[in-house]
Write a protein that holds these residues in place. Sequence first.
Motif: not given
Length: 256
Positions: A202-205, A68-71, A209-210
């Motif tokens: 997408c929401v479940l994914a 996971i990362a920030k953009l 993640l967190s």
Amino acid sequence: MASSSSSASSEGQSTIPSQPTDLTQLNNESDFQSLLSSDRYLSICGFGSLLSERSARSTFPDLINFRIAKLNGFRRVFAHVAPIFFERGIANPLTQEISSLSVEPFEGETLLVTVFEIKESEIPSFIEREHEFRFLAVVPETLDGIPFNRPAVLCGRYSDEEYFQFRCKGSKEIYFQRYGRYGIDKIWRDDILPCRVYLRHCVLAAKNLSDVAYNNFLDHTFLGDRKTTIREYLDTKGSGIMEEEPPELLKTRYGG
């Protein structure tokens, strides 16, 4: 191109930003190769279905280093007609629930995304698979705000004019094979709604993640109006989407 107008206030949030001149666009395979690591791997940035490692591995079985990362400086928007939804029978043209996700520059927004690496040999198929997107080189950050030491490829919003000219080489036949045969005469639209199965995935994914990624997705992902967040949409017109199961053949691919 003109510089971005993304510094607009929230009242002007529905404005589609132009492409900032300081973003690096990748136009051919050699541009992608310039981003390769010393061991010939390319970093990919996931913001929709690729938030799911299982989904990412269904597309890139040999990916490594999923994280996971920030953009910073981008927002997610449902403003892109996806032919794959028509192929798989999950698009609903009657209700206009036909949209997939893309991202576009917008000052002040921060997205939680995923980053992973694929082999150099997978670059041609990646380019082919994401044919209608603008490929950008971006520098994600760790959750602690430390920039990555190598750029990642991000699939951004393109335009219908550029797509037809540069990707379809001005060929109506190429466009027909990819889009026209599904009755799609415009790809990038702001009057469509998320494909229900895809949005749920997408929401479940993001949730898997967190909690932070989940809330970021709900509050920093917009409908094509660029005002309505996905949290607001699911609470109103999109209520019931999260309770709907995907078709049996797609339960694994779209299971979050």
